[in-house]
Scaffold this motif. Structure first.
Motif, PDB file in Angstrom:
ATOM      1  N   VAL A  92       0.823  -1.216   0.000  1.00 30.78           N
ATOM      2  CA  VAL A  92       0.000   0.000   0.000  1.00 30.78           C
ATOM      3  C   VAL A  92       0.852   1.258   0.000  1.00 30.78           C
ATOM      4  O   VAL A  92       0.359   2.327  -0.344  1.00 30.78           O
ATOM      5  N   GLY A  93       2.115   1.157   0.363  1.00 24.13           N
ATOM      6  CA  GLY A  93       2.982   2.335   0.399  1.00 24.13           C
ATOM      7  C   GLY A  93       3.569   2.682  -0.947  1.00 24.13           C
ATOM      8  O   GLY A  93       3.399   3.790  -1.452  1.00 24.13           O
ATOM      9  N   CYS A  94       4.244   1.727  -1.580  1.00 21.79           N
ATOM     10  CA  CYS A  94       4.952   2.006  -2.827  1.00 21.79           C
ATOM     11  C   CYS A  94       4.207   1.503  -4.065  1.00 21.79           C
ATOM     12  O   CYS A  94       4.633   1.763  -5.182  1.00 21.79           O
ATOM     13  N   GLN A  95       3.126   0.760  -3.887  1.00 23.34           N
ATOM     14  CA  GLN A  95       2.300   0.247  -4.977  1.00 23.34           C
ATOM     15  C   GLN A  95       3.029  -0.761  -5.864  1.00 23.34           C
ATOM     16  O   GLN A  95       2.657  -0.961  -7.016  1.00 23.34           O
ATOM     17  N   GLU A  96       4.069  -1.420  -5.337  1.00 19.58           N
ATOM     18  CA  GLU A  96       4.783  -2.441  -6.095  1.00 19.58           C
ATOM     19  C   GLU A  96       4.276  -3.816  -5.686  1.00 19.58           C
ATOM     20  O   GLU A  96       3.833  -4.021  -4.559  1.00 19.58           O
ATOM     21  N   ALA A 104       3.479   5.468   3.467  1.00 22.74           N
ATOM     22  CA  ALA A 104       2.147   4.912   3.733  1.00 22.74           C
ATOM     23  C   ALA A 104       1.503   5.602   4.929  1.00 22.74           C
ATOM     24  O   ALA A 104       0.292   5.865   4.933  1.00 22.74           O
ATOM     25  N   ARG A 105       2.299   5.900   5.941  1.00 22.15           N
ATOM     26  CA  ARG A 105       1.759   6.576   7.125  1.00 22.15           C
ATOM     27  C   ARG A 105       1.355   8.011   6.797  1.00 22.15           C
ATOM     28  O   ARG A 105       0.303   8.484   7.203  1.00 22.15           O
ATOM     29  N   LYS A 106       2.192   8.705   6.029  1.00 21.34           N
ATOM     30  CA  LYS A 106       1.920  10.093   5.669  1.00 21.34           C
ATOM     31  C   LYS A 106       0.656  10.210   4.818  1.00 21.34           C
ATOM     32  O   LYS A 106      -0.173  11.092   5.037  1.00 21.34           O
ATOM     33  N   LYS A 107       0.499   9.299   3.859  1.00 23.10           N
ATOM     34  CA  LYS A 107      -0.654   9.346   2.954  1.00 23.10           C
ATOM     35  C   LYS A 107      -1.880   8.613   3.505  1.00 23.10           C
ATOM     36  O   LYS A 107      -2.904   8.545   2.827  1.00 23.10           O
ATOM     37  N   LYS A 108      -1.749   8.031   4.712  1.00 27.47           N
ATOM     38  CA  LYS A 108      -2.829   7.271   5.355  1.00 27.47           C
ATOM     39  C   LYS A 108      -3.321   6.127   4.468  1.00 27.47           C
ATOM     40  O   LYS A 108      -4.512   5.838   4.383  1.00 27.47           O
ATOM     41  N   ALA A 109      -2.383   5.450   3.813  1.00 28.14           N
ATOM     42  CA  ALA A 109      -2.723   4.371   2.892  1.00 28.14           C
ATOM     43  C   ALA A 109      -3.327   3.177   3.624  1.00 28.14           C
ATOM     44  O   ALA A 109      -4.259   2.548   3.115  1.00 28.14           O
ATOM     45  N   LEU A 110      -2.813   2.849   4.815  1.00 31.16           N
ATOM     46  CA  LEU A 110      -3.382   1.734   5.579  1.00 31.16           C
ATOM     47  C   LEU A 110      -4.807   2.050   6.013  1.00 31.16           C
ATOM     48  O   LEU A 110      -5.681   1.178   5.973  1.00 31.16           O
ATOM     49  N   GLU A 111      -5.044   3.271   6.430  1.00 34.73           N
ATOM     50  CA  GLU A 111      -6.386   3.663   6.856  1.00 34.73           C
ATOM     51  C   GLU A 111      -7.379   3.547   5.701  1.00 34.73           C
ATOM     52  O   GLU A 111      -8.499   3.080   5.885  1.00 34.73           O
ATOM     53  N   ARG A 112      -6.968   3.954   4.517  1.00 38.39           N
ATOM     54  CA  ARG A 112      -7.847   3.846   3.348  1.00 38.39           C
ATOM     55  C   ARG A 112      -8.091   2.386   2.974  1.00 38.39           C
ATOM     56  O   ARG A 112      -9.216   1.985   2.663  1.00 38.39           O
ATOM     57  N   ALA A 113      -7.037   1.581   3.001  1.00 39.59           N
ATOM     58  CA  ALA A 113      -7.162   0.179   2.597  1.00 39.59           C
ATOM     59  C   ALA A 113      -8.038  -0.618   3.558  1.00 39.59           C
ATOM     60  O   ALA A 113      -8.770  -1.517   3.138  1.00 39.59           O
ATOM     61  N   LEU A 114      -7.974  -0.289   4.847  1.00 44.33           N
ATOM     62  CA  LEU A 114      -8.738  -1.037   5.842  1.00 44.33           C
ATOM     63  C   LEU A 114     -10.041  -0.342   6.240  1.00 44.33           C
ATOM     64  O   LEU A 114     -10.824  -0.904   7.001  1.00 44.33           O
ATOM     65  N   SER A 115     -10.263   0.862   5.767  1.00 49.23           N
ATOM     66  CA  SER A 115     -11.475   1.648   6.070  1.00 49.23           C
ATOM     67  C   SER A 115     -11.699   1.816   7.564  1.00 49.23           C
ATOM     68  O   SER A 115     -12.824   1.681   8.062  1.00 49.23           O
ATOM     69  N   VAL A 116     -10.628   2.089   8.293  1.00 48.33           N
ATOM     70  CA  VAL A 116     -10.712   2.301   9.740  1.00 48.33           C
ATOM     71  C   VAL A 116      -9.509   3.133  10.174  1.00 48.33           C
ATOM     72  O   VAL A 116      -8.458   3.108   9.526  1.00 48.33           O
ATOM     73  N   ALA A 117      -9.658   3.895  11.263  1.00 51.11           N
ATOM     74  CA  ALA A 117      -8.531   4.670  11.795  1.00 51.11           C
ATOM     75  C   ALA A 117      -7.515   3.710  12.419  1.00 51.11           C
ATOM     76  O   ALA A 117      -7.890   2.786  13.147  1.00 51.11           O
ATOM     77  N   ILE A 118      -6.250   3.925  12.122  1.00 50.63           N
ATOM     78  CA  ILE A 118      -5.189   3.063  12.641  1.00 50.63           C
ATOM     79  C   ILE A 118      -4.655   3.678  13.930  1.00 50.63           C
ATOM     80  O   ILE A 118      -4.182   4.819  13.922  1.00 50.63           O
ATOM     81  N   PRO A 119      -4.697   2.928  15.070  1.00 55.59           N
ATOM     82  CA  PRO A 119      -4.160   3.465  16.326  1.00 55.59           C
ATOM     83  C   PRO A 119      -2.637   3.645  16.257  1.00 55.59           C
ATOM     84  O   PRO A 119      -1.946   2.936  15.525  1.00 55.59           O
TER      85      PRO A 119
END
Length: 91
Positions: free
Chosen positions: A12-16, A59-74
């Motif tokens: 989710v960070g580098c899209q590779e 990934a943290r800066k762009k909130k890629a994990l939050e978008r992929a999981l549809s939830v706020a990441i603690p």
């Protein structure tokens, strides 16, 4: 005999694309908790990171994990990822 197919997943960070076994899986469980899944078999919606520190930061800066999981990441999950997993894989 045909060679065995290697499952590929996108970071989710580098899209590779990378082989699934080399990536770090973060899971949103059916209860809504977010955990790091070292086995790759936990129930729930998964997102993958390649483990490079620059990729994790992006990934943290762009909130890629939050978008992929549809939830706020603690913050605890980000800290666990940074301390135990990021920079330790061969991806």
């Amino acid at each position: 005999m045909r060679p065995k197919k290697v499952p590929m997943r996108k970071c989710v960070g580098c899209q590779e694309m990378f082989p699934k076994k080399t990536l770090i899986r973060v899971v949103r469980t059916p209860e809504g908790n977010v955990i790091v899944d070292p086995t790759g078999k936990a129930n729930g919606r998964g997102a993958y990171l390649c483990g490079r520190s620059e990729c994790f930061a992006q990934a943290r800066k762009k909130k890629a994990l939050e978008r992929a999981l549809s939830v706020a990441i603690p913050d605890e999950v980000y800290q666990e990822l940074e301390e135990k997993w990021v920079g330790k894989t061969d991806a």
